[in-house]
Motif scaffolding. Structure first.
Motif, mmCIF file in Angstrom:
data_model
loop_
_atom_site.group_PDB
_atom_site.id
_atom_site.type_symbol
_atom_site.label_atom_id
_atom_site.label_comp_id
_atom_site.label_asym_id
_atom_site.label_seq_id
_atom_site.Cartn_x
_atom_site.Cartn_y
_atom_site.Cartn_z
ATOM 1 N N PRO A 152 0.834 -1.211 0.000
ATOM 2 C CA PRO A 152 0.000 0.000 0.000
ATOM 3 C C PRO A 152 0.867 1.259 0.000
ATOM 4 C CG PRO A 152 0.008 -1.018 2.167
ATOM 5 C CD PRO A 152 0.701 -1.979 1.262
ATOM 6 N N TRP A 153 0.273 2.360 -0.398
ATOM 7 C CA TRP A 153 1.017 3.607 -0.461
ATOM 8 C C TRP A 153 1.474 4.043 0.925
ATOM 9 C CZ3 TRP A 153 3.151 6.052 -4.393
ATOM 10 C CH2 TRP A 153 2.713 5.740 -5.678
ATOM 11 N N SER A 154 2.751 4.460 0.969
ATOM 12 C CA SER A 154 3.351 4.971 2.203
ATOM 13 C C SER A 154 4.327 6.067 1.827
ATOM 14 C CB SER A 154 4.070 3.845 2.952
ATOM 15 O OG SER A 154 5.131 3.325 2.170
ATOM 16 N N ALA A 155 4.901 6.719 2.845
ATOM 17 C CA ALA A 155 5.857 7.794 2.576
ATOM 18 C C ALA A 155 7.077 7.247 1.843
ATOM 19 C CB ALA A 155 6.266 8.453 3.887
ATOM 20 N N LYS A 160 10.250 6.895 -3.216
ATOM 21 C CA LYS A 160 10.955 6.102 -4.224
ATOM 22 C C LYS A 160 10.332 6.286 -5.604
ATOM 23 C CE LYS A 160 12.824 2.508 -1.208
ATOM 24 N NZ LYS A 160 12.881 1.049 -0.935
ATOM 25 N N LYS A 161 9.008 6.280 -5.663
ATOM 26 C CA LYS A 161 8.340 6.472 -6.953
ATOM 27 C C LYS A 161 8.596 7.873 -7.492
ATOM 28 C CE LYS A 161 6.211 2.527 -7.684
ATOM 29 N NZ LYS A 161 6.416 1.715 -8.901
#
Length: 474
Positions: A152-155, A160-161
């Motif tokens: 899931p999306w995280s900081a 990184k993305k």
């Protein structure tokens, strides 16, 4: 006449559409390919060749020659400067020869060694591998990238993305600036772009090619090779059974199956040398399984060869289960390297290279055109002589100033009125008005065939001639 009736029977037709098993409604026609990093001889060759040609691409626009940019394809001025050579629209045949040479060189290489251009030097492949390198350095190995996308999306994931796409865009912008720098002075382009002073078309061009590079190498990747590039579709027409392509030795590799390194009796169990590790699939930039045979998606990059050779070495088996080989070689037949198709491509390639060399050698670095006075065919002077007026248009196609001598040959006593020597700067066109006068009493002809000659003062052998008519009148 008896009429025979033909019985008509209705045949129900049922069309059933099959979807990939196990996918259901979630089937995605293009799953993302996570390319695994691999080291080996072929990948080292590919990287070194990529470094060399990428370096040439980046450095060539910055080279200076005789006080100007060495390579400048100036479309607005309609001239291409390539070191000491300047090509004008009239020199289209030279550009045509260059494209023909490139085409037949590609045909020759393809007939001999398959689709190696795509795997080693095609800009789409080179830039795609560079973008994958950014992914590896920022997001990690293949398994780490797959896990990152599944999380899931995280900081951490966002950073990184974002860093990956920032590097993609930055490299795309650099690529675009360098590419546009081939068509406009590259130094001022960089300064004006980053100081927000670039012109409209320069700005639009840079942004357009930035988005194209970012989209092609970052997102589309193998789609360009498998669905858009026409070369993938017609390459098979140049293949034959003596073409070297990346091929899996099915006779040696089948049947596939896992086993331990200590298992020396695997052949007695009906197993071949392929341990079904799937590394050849994981390292493929187009996501194919080379064990399924020759496929148009294969770009002959040799990544699967390096991955398989590494596995064979660890297992203690001979390398070459996947290799550059021919169909004849796999079937135990000798490979014919010097065959009619390959020699035909080579002959045509040599012929067009010779024609290109002759075109360059015989090219005269200036042009001339004779234009008659459209107001009157001739006029009589106060002395009773007949006078014809012409305009000699001279174009200096070189990059240096050149002195030209003008003369006329008509076989009669023609009097020249006007300049007989002119100086033109590089790329300059000059219209020189001249008049020719003749005493009509020395000839009985109504017209004379004359020939104007323009030659270089420093090299009189370089000249151009054009015939026209002198009207005497009666």
């Amino acid at each position: 006449m008896d009429q025979q009736k033909i019985d008509i029977k209705n045949i129900p037709v049922h069309v059933e559409v099959h979807k990939p098993a196990g996918q259901g409604a979630q089937y995605n026609p293009r799953d993302r390919i996570y390319v695994r990093a691999v080291k080996g001889l072929h990948q080292a060759i590919r990287r070194y060749m990529g470094f060399v040609f990428m370096g040439l691409f980046m450095l060539l626009p910055w080279l200076r020659y005789d006080g100007h940019q060495a390579i400048l394809l100036d479309i607005t001025e309609q001239k291409f400067n390539i070191f000491s050579l300047t090509l004008w629209p009239q020199d289209f045949t030279i550009l045509a020869w260059i494209f023909i040479i490139a085409a037949y060189a590609l045909f020759f290489i393809t007939a001999f060694y398959g689709r190696v251009w795509c795997g080693y030097l095609c800009p789409q492949s080179v830039w795609t591998f560079i973008f994958i390198w950014f992914e590896e350095k920022i997001q990690g190995t293949r398994n780490q990238r797959m896990k990152l996308d599944a999380d899931p999306w995280s900081a951490t994931k966002f950073v990184k993305k974002a860093a990956t796409h920032f590097c993609w865009l930055a490299f795309s912008l650099l690529t675009s600036l360098i590419f546009v720098g081939y068509f406009t002075p590259v130094g001022p382009l960089f300064i004006e772009f980053f100081t927000l002073q670039a012109g409209f078309w320069a700005l639009v061009s840079v942004l357009f090619f930035t988005l194209c590079t970012y989209g092609n190498a970052g997102w589309m990747r193998e789609i360009m090779c498998t669905h858009i590039c026409p070369y993938a579709r017609f390459q098979s027409a140049m293949f034959d059974k003596d073409t070297f392509t990346v091929t899996y030795d099915e006779t040696r590799g089948e049947n596939r199956g896992p086993r331990s390194r200590k298992d020396k009796d695997y052949q007695e169990k009906g197993l071949g040398d392929c341990i079904d590790c799937n590394l050849c699939v994981q390292v493929c930039p187009t996501g194919i399984d080379i064990r399924n045979g020759l496929q148009y998606e294969c770009i002959n990059c040799g990544a699967c060869i390096d991955a398989c050779d590494d596995t064979m070495t660890k297992m203690g088996y001979p390398t070459g289960l996947i290799s550059y080989t021919t169909e004849h070689s796999l079937n135990g037949k000798p490979t014919k390297v010097l065959r009619s198709k390959l020699l035909g491509y080579l002959f045509v390639l040599i012929a067009v290279c010779g024609a290109f060399a002759w075109t360059l050698y015989s090219r005269v670095p200036f042009e001339m055109n004779i234009i008659r006075d459209r107001g009157a065919m001739y006029r009589e002077t106060n002395e009773g002589w007949v006078e014809n007026t012409y305009t000699i248009s001279i174009s200096n196609k070189s990059q240096q100033a050149v002195m030209f001598n003008l003369s006329v040959d008509g076989g009669e006593s023609l009097s020249w009125i006007g300049p007989q020597q002119v100086n033109l700067n590089g790329g300059e066109t000059l219209n020189v008005p001249v008049s020719l006068a003749l005493d009509p009493d020395i000839t009985e002809s109504r017209s004379l065939d004359i020939r104007f000659t323009v030659r270089q003062a420093e090299n009189p052998d370089v000249k151009l001639e054009q015939s026209t008519t002198f009207f005497v009148g009666r």
